[in-house]
Design a protein around this motif. Structure first.
Motif, PDB file in Angstrom:
ATOM      1  N   MET A 101       0.829  -1.205   0.000  1.00  0.00           N
ATOM      2  CA  MET A 101       0.000   0.000   0.000  1.00  0.00           C
ATOM      3  C   MET A 101       0.868   1.263   0.000  1.00  0.00           C
ATOM      4  O   MET A 101       0.519   2.270  -0.612  1.00  0.00           O
ATOM      5  CB  MET A 101      -0.932  -0.012   1.204  1.00  0.00           C
ATOM      6  CG  MET A 101      -1.973  -1.113   1.159  1.00  0.00           C
ATOM      7  SD  MET A 101      -2.998  -1.182   2.651  1.00  0.00           S
ATOM      8  CE  MET A 101      -3.941   0.326   2.484  1.00  0.00           C
TER       9      MET A 101
ATOM     10  N   GLN B  47       1.967   1.830  -3.428  1.00  0.00           N
ATOM     11  CA  GLN B  47       0.859   2.374  -4.205  1.00  0.00           C
ATOM     12  C   GLN B  47       0.722   3.876  -3.959  1.00  0.00           C
ATOM     13  O   GLN B  47       0.463   4.653  -4.884  1.00  0.00           O
ATOM     14  CB  GLN B  47      -0.443   1.659  -3.816  1.00  0.00           C
ATOM     15  CG  GLN B  47      -1.652   2.053  -4.637  1.00  0.00           C
ATOM     16  CD  GLN B  47      -1.654   1.374  -5.992  1.00  0.00           C
ATOM     17  OE1 GLN B  47      -0.765   0.585  -6.282  1.00  0.00           O
ATOM     18  NE2 GLN B  47      -2.639   1.686  -6.808  1.00  0.00           N
ATOM     19  N   GLU B  48       0.890   4.300  -2.703  1.00  0.00           N
ATOM     20  CA  GLU B  48       0.808   5.723  -2.375  1.00  0.00           C
ATOM     21  C   GLU B  48       1.934   6.497  -3.059  1.00  0.00           C
ATOM     22  O   GLU B  48       1.738   7.607  -3.558  1.00  0.00           O
ATOM     23  CB  GLU B  48       0.885   5.912  -0.864  1.00  0.00           C
ATOM     24  CG  GLU B  48      -0.311   5.388  -0.090  1.00  0.00           C
ATOM     25  CD  GLU B  48      -1.533   6.256  -0.263  1.00  0.00           C
ATOM     26  OE1 GLU B  48      -1.377   7.411  -0.708  1.00  0.00           O
ATOM     27  OE2 GLU B  48      -2.648   5.787   0.024  1.00  0.00           O
TER      28      GLU B  48
ATOM     29  N   ALA C 158       1.190   7.065  -6.658  1.00  0.00           N
ATOM     30  CA  ALA C 158      -0.100   7.693  -6.967  1.00  0.00           C
ATOM     31  C   ALA C 158       0.099   8.884  -7.907  1.00  0.00           C
ATOM     32  O   ALA C 158       1.013   9.690  -7.736  1.00  0.00           O
ATOM     33  CB  ALA C 158      -0.774   8.154  -5.676  1.00  0.00           C
TER      34      ALA C 158
ATOM     35  N   LYS D   7       5.019   4.458 -16.124  1.00  0.00           N
ATOM     36  CA  LYS D   7       5.322   3.148 -15.560  1.00  0.00           C
ATOM     37  C   LYS D   7       5.845   2.196 -16.637  1.00  0.00           C
ATOM     38  O   LYS D   7       6.801   1.441 -16.416  1.00  0.00           O
ATOM     39  CB  LYS D   7       4.071   2.561 -14.899  1.00  0.00           C
ATOM     40  CG  LYS D   7       3.527   3.383 -13.745  1.00  0.00           C
ATOM     41  CD  LYS D   7       2.246   2.769 -13.198  1.00  0.00           C
ATOM     42  CE  LYS D   7       1.646   3.623 -12.109  1.00  0.00           C
ATOM     43  NZ  LYS D   7       0.374   3.069 -11.590  1.00  0.00           N
TER      44      LYS D   7
ATOM     45  N   ASP E 199      -1.190  -2.923 -12.703  1.00  0.00           N
ATOM     46  CA  ASP E 199      -1.425  -2.413 -11.357  1.00  0.00           C
ATOM     47  C   ASP E 199      -1.599  -3.534 -10.342  1.00  0.00           C
ATOM     48  O   ASP E 199      -1.292  -3.366  -9.170  1.00  0.00           O
ATOM     49  CB  ASP E 199      -2.670  -1.517 -11.337  1.00  0.00           C
ATOM     50  CG  ASP E 199      -2.435  -0.208 -12.079  1.00  0.00           C
ATOM     51  OD1 ASP E 199      -1.264   0.168 -12.211  1.00  0.00           O
ATOM     52  OD2 ASP E 199      -3.421   0.415 -12.502  1.00  0.00           O
TER      53      ASP E 199
ATOM     54  N   VAL F  58       1.382  -4.371  -8.291  1.00  0.00           N
ATOM     55  CA  VAL F  58       1.721  -3.468  -7.195  1.00  0.00           C
ATOM     56  C   VAL F  58       0.956  -3.820  -5.929  1.00  0.00           C
ATOM     57  O   VAL F  58       1.460  -3.717  -4.820  1.00  0.00           O
ATOM     58  CB  VAL F  58       1.431  -2.008  -7.603  1.00  0.00           C
ATOM     59  CG1 VAL F  58       1.721  -1.059  -6.452  1.00  0.00           C
ATOM     60  CG2 VAL F  58       2.263  -1.633  -8.813  1.00  0.00           C
ATOM     61  N   VAL F  59      -0.294  -4.257  -6.076  1.00  0.00           N
ATOM     62  CA  VAL F  59      -1.136  -4.524  -4.908  1.00  0.00           C
ATOM     63  C   VAL F  59      -1.374  -6.017  -4.718  1.00  0.00           C
ATOM     64  O   VAL F  59      -2.375  -6.433  -4.156  1.00  0.00           O
ATOM     65  CB  VAL F  59      -2.492  -3.792  -5.045  1.00  0.00           C
ATOM     66  CG1 VAL F  59      -2.318  -2.312  -4.983  1.00  0.00           C
ATOM     67  CG2 VAL F  59      -3.189  -4.195  -6.328  1.00  0.00           C
TER      68      VAL F  59
ATOM     69  N   LEU G 283      -7.530   1.181  -5.371  1.00  0.00           N
ATOM     70  CA  LEU G 283      -7.057   0.476  -4.174  1.00  0.00           C
ATOM     71  C   LEU G 283      -8.057   0.577  -3.034  1.00  0.00           C
ATOM     72  O   LEU G 283      -8.382  -0.405  -2.371  1.00  0.00           O
ATOM     73  CB  LEU G 283      -5.704   1.056  -3.756  1.00  0.00           C
ATOM     74  CG  LEU G 283      -5.103   0.484  -2.476  1.00  0.00           C
ATOM     75  CD1 LEU G 283      -4.840  -0.994  -2.625  1.00  0.00           C
ATOM     76  CD2 LEU G 283      -3.809   1.218  -2.122  1.00  0.00           C
TER      77      LEU G 283
END
Length: 548
Positions: free
Chosen positions: A459, A462-463, A466, A473, A483, A486-487, A513
C-alpha cells in the motif's frame, strides 16, 4: 508542574482567592462540594480521598500536583475562554479519575490557570504516577486544546539531538569537538557539489569519513577518540540531508546492488532496470551516488525527471523520479533517533534477558498508546493508518532536506536562520513520533495477520506511485504496467477463493485500491455473519436433539 507535600489547604486557598479570580467566578472543581470557593471543603475532600489510598509506597509524601497553564499576553480577550480551556485541560489529564480544582488568575500581565490535582484517585485509590514524559504529555495536550481555538503555543527551542554532559561542558568552554566537526562539514558542503568532492574536502581538513555496520556515515575529526555517526550531529547532517545540501534541493533515494551496474566512469554510472534483461537503463551523475559496500545509493532530484535509456543508449522517455519505484525497491524509512531520550532498557545494567523483557514492555506500551490515540480496533485499520503515517513521514523527511538547504542560504546569525533551525528540530521530532507510531501499528497488525507487513509495503508503494501515468510506468519497465502487481499482497480474495469464498467483482482490475479494500472488508463481514448464523443454527439443532 510542582508537587505539594505539606500545605494543600494553603495552596487551594491561594489559587481560589477572590482578588485574582473575579470574586471567585473563575473557579471550578469536580469535588463533591457545594461551593467551589470553599477551600476548606475542597481540602477536606482531598484529605478524605487520600485516606483511601490502596497503592503501595509511602503515604503522605506527595499530597497534590500543581500544574500551571499560561497564555500569551493579550491574546485571549475573554477570561471565560481561558477558564474553559483550563477545565477541559484538567479533565483530559485526570481522565475523570482524580479530583481537581481549576482557578483562572487575572492578577498578572497574562492570564493563566492554576490546576491542583489530588495525588490519590477517588475511583481506584491509587496514586498518580509522574514519570519522565508526564510533563511533555501535559504540554502536548495543552497545545492541542489551544490550537483548536486558534491560540498560539510555544514552539520547541531545542534540537532533537541531546548532547552528552561532557559535550555541554565542552561547549561552555568553547572547545566542543562536535561543533568543530560540524563547521568542517559546513565548509566542505559550501564549496563542493558531489559526494566524492565532499569527502576529499573533509579529508583535507583532517576529518576521517567512513561507513558503519548499519550503513550510516561516520566521522572522526582530529582529537576525537572515537567516530560519530552522522545522525548524532543533528538536523542537516544525515546522509540524505547532506546530499540535498550539495545538490541545492530535496532528493529521493534509490538503492541499487552493484551487480546491476552496466557501465561506470568518473562522470557517472549507468544502471540496469531490474526485470528488463538490460533492455532499460538509467544514467546517473556521479555527484548523485554514494557507495556503501556492494550497494549504491542514488540520490535523485525529488522534483526532477530521469532519462530512461534503451540497450543502445538512446533515450526512450523522461519520467518523474518516483516512477523508478515501479522497478527499484524504495529504501526502508530510517527512524530519526532522538538521542538523549533512549528507552530505559538501554540505560539499564543487568542481564540481557531483563533488558529484553523491559524492551518488550515498552513496545507493548507504545502499541497500546498508539492504538488508543488513533482509535484502532482491527488489523486492517492499523495497516491503513500505518500507511497514512508513512506518507506523512515521507513528507516530513523531504521538509527536513528543504530546511537544510534553506539554512545554508540564510545569513549566519540571522533571525531567519534561527527560525529555520527551530522548524527543523520540530520536524525531526514529529518524524520520530510518526515512525514510532507506524512501527507500533504494524506490530499490532502482524500479531493478527501474518502478511500485515507485506500489506503495508504494498500500500505504501501504491501511495508513492499515486498520480503517475501508465506511460511513465511502462517506460521504466518496458512492458505494459500491471497495477495488480503493485497490490498483489492486498489481493487476499485470491487466497479466500481457495476456501470456497465468492468470486471477485468483474471490474476488479479497474477498481481503485480503496475500492478493493472496502469490498474485501465488506465481503469479510458478510462471511463472518454467515458463520455466526451457521453456528447458531447448529447450536439450536443440537439442543433440540438433546431435548428429544
Amino acid at each position: 508542574m510542582h508537587q505539594i507535600k505539606a500545605t494543600v489547604g494553603k495552596a487551594i486557598q491561594y489559587v481560589t482567592r477572590d482578588d485574582a479570580t473575579m470574586g471567585g467566578m473563575l473557579v471550578s472543581t469536580n469535588t463533591a462540594v457545594v461551593d467551589p470557593n470553599d477551600w476548606r471543603a475542597i481540602e477536606a475532600q482531598f484529605r478524605a480521598t487520600a485516606d483511601t489510598q490502596v497503592s503501595l509506597g509511602a503515604k503522605g509524601d506527595v499530597l497534590a500536583h500543581h500544574v500551571i497553564q499560561s497564555f500569551k499576553p493579550g491574546e485571549i480577550g475573554s477570561p471565560r475562554l481561558a477558564h474553559e480551556v483550563g477545565v477541559e485541560f484538567a479533565e483530559k489529564i485526570t481522565r475523570g479519575q482524580f479530583e481537581y480544582v481549576v482557578a483562572t488568575h487575572l492578577d498578572k500581565g497574562h492570564m493563566h490557570n492554576h490546576i491542583l490535582m489530588n495525588a490519590v484517585s477517588h475511583t481506584h485509590g491509587r496514586k498518580f504516577r509522574v514519570v519522565k514524559t508526564t510533563l511533555a504529555g501535559f504540554r502536548k495536550t495543552s497545545d492541542a486544546l489551544c490550537l483548536e481555538r486558534s491560540l498560539s503555543v510555544i514552539q520547541p527551542r531545542t534540537v532533537s539531538v541531546s548532547p552528552s554532559i561532557g559535550e555541554v561542558y565542552a561547549r561552555a568552554r568553547g572547545a566542543s569537538k562536535l561543533d568543530a566537526l560540524k563547521v568542517a562539514i559546513d565548509r566542505a558542503v559550501s564549496s563542493n557539489s558531489s559526494w566524492g568532492e565532499y569527502e576529499l574536502a573533509l579529508r583535507a581538513q583532517g576529518v576521517e569519513v567512513g561507513r558503519s555496520q548499519k550503513r550510516t556515515i561516520t566521522y572522526r575529526a582530529p582529537g576525537m577518540a572515537r567516530v560519530v555517526r552522522d545522525i548524532r550531529l543533528g538536523g542537516g547532517y544525515a546522509e540524505d540531508q547532506i546530499m540535498a545540501r550539495l545538490g541545492k534541493g530535496s532528493v529521493m533515494r534509490v538503492d541499487v546492488h552493484e551487480s546491476l551496474v552496466a557501465r561506470s566512469s568518473e562522470t557517472g554510472v549507468t544502471v540496469k532496470v531490474p526485470g528488463t534483461n538490460g533492455g532499460r537503463l538509467v544514467a546517473v551523475n556521479a555527484a548523485q551516488v554514494v557507495r556503501h559496500g556492494s550497494t549504491l545509493r542514488l540520490y535523485l532530484p525529488a522534483e526532477g525527471k530521469q532519462a530512461i535509456l534503451d540497450a543502445r543508449g538512446g533515450i526512450v522517455a523522461q519520467v518523474p523520479t518516483r516512477a523508478l519505484y515501479v522497478a527499484f525497491a524504495p529504501p526502508e524509512r530510517a527512524l530519526i533517533k532522538v538521542y538523549g531520550q533512549r528507552a530505559a532498557a538501554d540505560q539499564l545494567r543487568g542481564s540481557r534477558a531483563l533488558r529484553g523483557e523491559l524492551e518488550q514492555m515498552h513496545a507493548q506500551e507504545s502499541q497500546l498508546n498508539t492504538r488508543a490515540r488513533y482509535g484502532i480496533v482491527t488489523a486492517q485499520q492499523a495497516v491503513r493508518q500505518a500507511v497514512d503515517l508513512g506518507t506523512q513521514l515521507d513528507a516530513g523527511l523531504r521538509e527536513i532536506q528543504t530546511l537544510a538547504v534553506a539554512i545554508d542560504n540564510a545569513a549566519p546569525g540571522s533571525q531567519e536562520r534561527r527560525d529555520l533551525t527551530v522548524r527543523m528540530a520540530a520536524t525531526q521530532n514529529r518524524c520520530a513520533e510518526l515512525q514510532e507510531s507506524a512501527q507500533a501499528l504494524v506490530r499490532f497488525a502482524s500479531e493478527v495477520e501474518r502478511d500485515a507487513e507485506s500489506q503495508v509495503k504494498a500500500m505504501t508503494l501504491q501511495e508513492r506511485l499515486a498520480g503517475l501515468s501508465r506511460a511513465d510506468k511502462e517506460a521504466v519497465t518496458g512492458r505494459p504496467a500491471e497495477d495488480k502487481e503493485v497490490v498483489k499482497h492486498l489481493d487476499r480474495a485470491q487466497v479466500d477463493e481457495d476456501r470456497g469464498a465468492e468470486e471477485k467483482p468483474a471490474r476488479w482490475a479497474e477498481m481503485a485500491l480503496k475500492e478493493r479494500t472496502d469490498w474485501l472488508r465488506q465481503r469479510d463481514e458478510r462471511v463472518r455473519r454467515q458463520q455466526q448464523q451457521q453456528r447458531r443454527n447448529d447450536d439450536n439443532g443440537t439442543n433440540g436433539r438433546a431435548r428429544r
